[in-house]
Design a protein around this motif. Structure first.
Motif, short mmCIF file in Angstrom:
data_model
loop_
_atom_site.label_atom_id
_atom_site.label_comp_id
_atom_site.label_asym_id
_atom_site.label_seq_id
_atom_site.Cartn_x
_atom_site.Cartn_y
_atom_site.Cartn_z
N GLY A 144 61.69 6.20 103.81
CA GLY A 144 63.13 5.98 103.75
C GLY A 144 63.57 4.77 102.95
N VAL A 145 62.62 3.96 102.48
CA VAL A 145 62.96 2.77 101.69
C VAL A 145 62.95 3.15 100.20
N PRO A 146 64.04 2.93 99.47
CA PRO A 146 64.05 3.26 98.04
C PRO A 146 62.97 2.48 97.29
N VAL A 147 62.22 3.20 96.46
CA VAL A 147 61.19 2.58 95.62
C VAL A 147 61.56 2.83 94.17
N LEU A 148 61.81 1.76 93.43
CA LEU A 148 62.20 1.86 92.03
C LEU A 148 61.05 1.34 91.17
N GLN A 149 60.54 2.21 90.29
CA GLN A 149 59.37 1.86 89.50
C GLN A 149 59.69 1.93 88.01
N ILE A 150 58.90 1.19 87.24
CA ILE A 150 58.96 1.26 85.78
C ILE A 150 57.54 1.09 85.26
N MET A 151 57.27 1.66 84.10
CA MET A 151 55.91 1.64 83.58
C MET A 151 55.56 0.29 82.96
N GLY A 152 54.25 0.04 82.88
CA GLY A 152 53.72 -1.12 82.17
C GLY A 152 52.94 -0.67 80.96
N ASN A 153 52.43 -1.62 80.21
CA ASN A 153 51.70 -1.27 78.98
C ASN A 153 50.39 -0.54 79.27
N HIS A 154 49.83 -0.71 80.47
CA HIS A 154 48.58 -0.02 80.79
C HIS A 154 48.80 1.43 81.20
N GLU A 155 50.04 1.86 81.30
CA GLU A 155 50.29 3.28 81.52
C GLU A 155 50.28 4.06 80.21
N GLY A 156 50.34 3.35 79.09
CA GLY A 156 50.28 4.02 77.79
C GLY A 156 48.87 4.48 77.47
#
Length: 455
Positions: A144-156
């Motif tokens: 129930g807690v909103p989780v906001l994510q964004i990618m980093g350079n190691h996801e490339g």
């Protein structure tokens, strides 16, 4: 850049007694699923504390049973500072601790770099599985807690590389952004699907009067080789950001931006940095990493933010940092303990508030106040001299303070009072990212030659 900007209004401290929000910030997890206690932590490849692709460790196969004969530096159970990433069970132990210790959280931000530093093994399938794994774990621990994510350079894939749409279709990132959209579903509104799949960015109007912009700034990564073909606003991402800021400004909304790469360092291009800086020009907060790669103890941060009420600034009021002392916990691995590094950053450094002017005053104070700077330096690494951290002399000190002040490559213009000297080589040399990549390349060539040579 749109004109008719509203007049600048200096920030003022948030009045006490107002409602607040508690926000967990996780970043740079760099989890190694192959981390093995007892294996060599001082190996000759870019990633240690794990089985090696070639048998270069004496008695490595017996490490799991407790035999470490011939190993120079056995990997600790909970992690090892150096060219080693965090074991997965440290991640779940951290989540257990957060749930048991820190009470209600209002939302969570995760700012990328989930993957281990074994960059030569990166592939689409494992990346998508890992993104799902981390997202499912957070959803399980914090329902129930909103989780906001964004990618980093190691996801490339390759590392640092996300191909803009001027490239051939085969290189486009739809597979990665689509996987993130599916795994991060709870934090991405339906009306943001198209921009997420196109550029890996999105906006979440989390509260009335407040928007979170998740910005994929790997488009400004200096190691993203696609940008050396064309650096002109990859996939229109900065144009999109400016439009989102303009829309929020017209609506009277406050904005928080989450992103991975800090501007002004070797991982960012000045063309991206200066345009971002001109659009935003605000205080940037950078949370500590979970990984031990390559000089710090694991940590996480919880912000106290001006709360959800009419007229809220939604600005950061204070924060607390928690860390995991590997020296103590590896000595007593059956009873791991997370410790509070400090309960209030304001009290830690004697600040009356968290407005930008106070941070600037702190930087000025640390130029000559040895006690305050040494406290900051130890907190920066979550380690002291007894845990192996090297002393920070004048060149190191000025360089560190300058990075606190500048968010683009100002060539010293923002730090005229800080004579930044070349960094002194530490006693135990830690290779740069470029040197690691070169070594990986040489290692792969050597391995390939050994497999194909008829002799």
């Amino acid at each position: 850049m749109p004109g008719n900007a509203p007049p600048f209004v200096p920030k003022t401290p948030v009045q006490s007694g107002k409602p607040t929000l508690r926000v967990l910030h996780l970043t740079d997890l760099h989890l190694d699923m192959y981390y093995t206690p007892g294996l060599e932590a001082d190996c000759d490849t870019p990633q240690c504390c794990r089985p090696q692709d070639t048998p270069n460790e004496v008695n490595a196969g017996n490490a799991a049973s407790g035999t470490t004969k011939g190993i120079k530096q056995p990997a600790g159970y909970w992690g090892t500072v150096g060219n080693c990433d965090a074991p997965y069970y440290l991640f779940t132990n951290m989540l257990d601790h957060i749930v048991a210790t820190n009470g209600k959280l209002d939302y969570i931000v995760v700012t990328g770099d989930l993957m281990s530093h074994d960059v030569w093994n990166y592939n689409n399938v494992s990346h998508m599985a890992f993104i799902k794994n981390i997202s499912d774990s957070l959803r399980s621990y914090f329902p129930g807690v909103p989780v906001l994510q964004i990618m980093g350079n190691h996801e490339g894939i390759p590392i640092d590389n996300v191909a803009p749409h001027f490239t051939p279709n085969q290189w486009h990132m739809d597979w990665l952004y689509g996987s993130m959209l599916k795994s991060w579903r709870d934090g991405i509104p339906d009306d943001q699907n198209a921009t997420m799949i196109y550029r890996g960015s999105y906006v979440n109007k989390l509260y009335p009067g407040m928007r979170v912009i998740a910005l994929n700034n790997v488009y400004g990564d200096s190691n993203n080789f696609w940008l050396y073909v064309n650096q002109s606003d990859p996939d229109g991402t900065l144009t999109w950001l400016v439009q989102q800021l303009l829309d929020a400004e017209k609506a009277g909304d406050k904005v928080q931006i989450i992103a991975h790469i800090n501007g002004g360092n070797g991982e960012s291009l000045e063309g991206w940095d200066i345009n971002y800086y001109n659009a935003v020009n605000r205080v940037i907060f950078s949370a500590p990493s979970l990984t031990t790669y390559s000089s710090s103890f694991p940590a996480y941060r919880i912000y106290t933010i001006d709360g959800n009420y009419p007229g809220s600034s939604f600005s950061v009021i204070d924060w607390e940092d928690w860390f995991f002392n590997l020296t103590l916990n590896n000595a007593n691995p059956t009873n791991p303990q997370w410790q509070q590094l400090f309960g209030s950053v304001l009290k830690e450094y004697g600040l009356p508030s968290a407005i930008p002017d106070e941070w600037n005053k702190l930087i000025d104070r640390m130029k000559t106040d040895d006690a305050t700077f040494n406290k900051y330096y130890i907190n920066h690494h979550r380690r002291n001299q007894y845990d192996g951290v090297e002393p920070c002399t004048s060149g190191c000190r000025n360089g560190l303070l300058c990075t606190c002040r500048e968010f683009h490559h100002s060539k010293g213009k923002l730090c005229p009072d800080l004579a930044v000297e070349p960094k002194e080589k530490p006693k135990k040399y830690v290779p740069t990212r470029l040197e690691i990549r070169r070594k990986v390349y040489e290692y792969k060539l050597k391995k390939h030659d050994s497999e194909t040579c008829p002799l």
